[in-house]
Design a protein around this motif. Sequence first.
Motif, PDB file in Angstrom:
ATOM      1  N   VAL A  29      -7.116  -0.319   9.135  1.00 16.54           N
ATOM      2  CA  VAL A  29      -5.909   0.293  10.080  1.00 16.54           C
ATOM      3  C   VAL A  29      -4.884  -0.560   8.532  1.00 16.54           C
ATOM      4  O   VAL A  29      -4.112   0.380   8.182  1.00 16.54           O
ATOM      5  CB  VAL A  29      -5.598  -0.776  10.722  1.00 16.54           C
ATOM      6  N   LYS A  30      -5.647  -0.769   7.772  1.00 18.64           N
ATOM      7  CA  LYS A  30      -4.803  -1.839   6.501  1.00 18.64           C
ATOM      8  C   LYS A  30      -4.023  -0.429   5.460  1.00 18.64           C
ATOM      9  O   LYS A  30      -3.205  -0.075   5.340  1.00 18.64           O
ATOM     10  CB  LYS A  30      -5.238  -3.513   5.617  1.00 18.64           C
ATOM     11  N   SER A  31      -5.450   0.233   5.366  1.00 21.27           N
ATOM     12  CA  SER A  31      -5.374   1.940   4.734  1.00 21.27           C
ATOM     13  C   SER A  31      -4.075   2.313   5.382  1.00 21.27           C
ATOM     14  O   SER A  31      -3.790   3.049   4.418  1.00 21.27           O
ATOM     15  CB  SER A  31      -6.614   2.047   4.531  1.00 21.27           C
ATOM     16  N   GLY A  32      -3.867   3.025   6.683  1.00 22.18           N
ATOM     17  CA  GLY A  32      -3.728   3.387   7.242  1.00 22.18           C
ATOM     18  C   GLY A  32      -2.169   3.302   7.103  1.00 22.18           C
ATOM     19  O   GLY A  32      -0.764   4.026   7.026  1.00 22.18           O
ATOM     20  N   ILE A  33      -1.418   2.173   6.680  1.00 20.70           N
ATOM     21  CA  ILE A  33      -0.209   1.402   7.119  1.00 20.70           C
ATOM     22  C   ILE A  33       0.070   1.980   5.258  1.00 20.70           C
ATOM     23  O   ILE A  33       1.582   2.328   5.926  1.00 20.70           O
ATOM     24  CB  ILE A  33      -0.091  -0.322   7.012  1.00 20.70           C
ATOM     25  N   ILE A  34      -0.755   1.603   4.247  1.00 15.00           N
ATOM     26  CA  ILE A  34      -0.516   1.961   3.647  1.00 15.00           C
ATOM     27  C   ILE A  34      -0.218   3.870   2.938  1.00 15.00           C
ATOM     28  O   ILE A  34       0.926   3.468   2.255  1.00 15.00           O
ATOM     29  CB  ILE A  34      -1.443   1.198   2.493  1.00 15.00           C
TER      30      ILE A  34
END
Length: 149
Positions: A29-34
């Motif tokens: 999810v954090k990767s998606g936000i970045i």
Amino acid sequence: MTLEEKINQAIKEAMLARAKERLEALRSVKSGIILLKTDKGPSHEVTVDEELKMLQKQVKQRKESAEIYTQQNRPELAEKELAEAKIIEEFLPAQMSAEELESKIKAIIAQVGAQSAKDMGKVMGVASKELTGKAEGRAISDMVKRLLA
């Protein structure tokens, strides 16, 4: 608290608890936000709608993968995907029930003045914007088709 801050906090908690599956899901999810932040240039501010769409996309991908794994008789991989989907769903707003969805779509149909299945595009445009994050696109589409038929 923004979604990114919530995810970062949850990542810290998962690290401390040594929850490997949860940590893996949260990192994706954090990767998606970045990716959302850097996708449209350095000064692009990510909107809540974009975050919700990204979360829904990740949940949908995991559910589809689980379905494929189940068809291929790989239940251990399917369970892993479903567990990750459940973790990501924690950050989505509560999904509407079928009754709530039906009443909301009936209101949208009345607002748009749709009469038949030919007007589905008008209804879907408004419904998709209003119900982002509250219901799956497929559920919205199916309900609109049913009500306009």
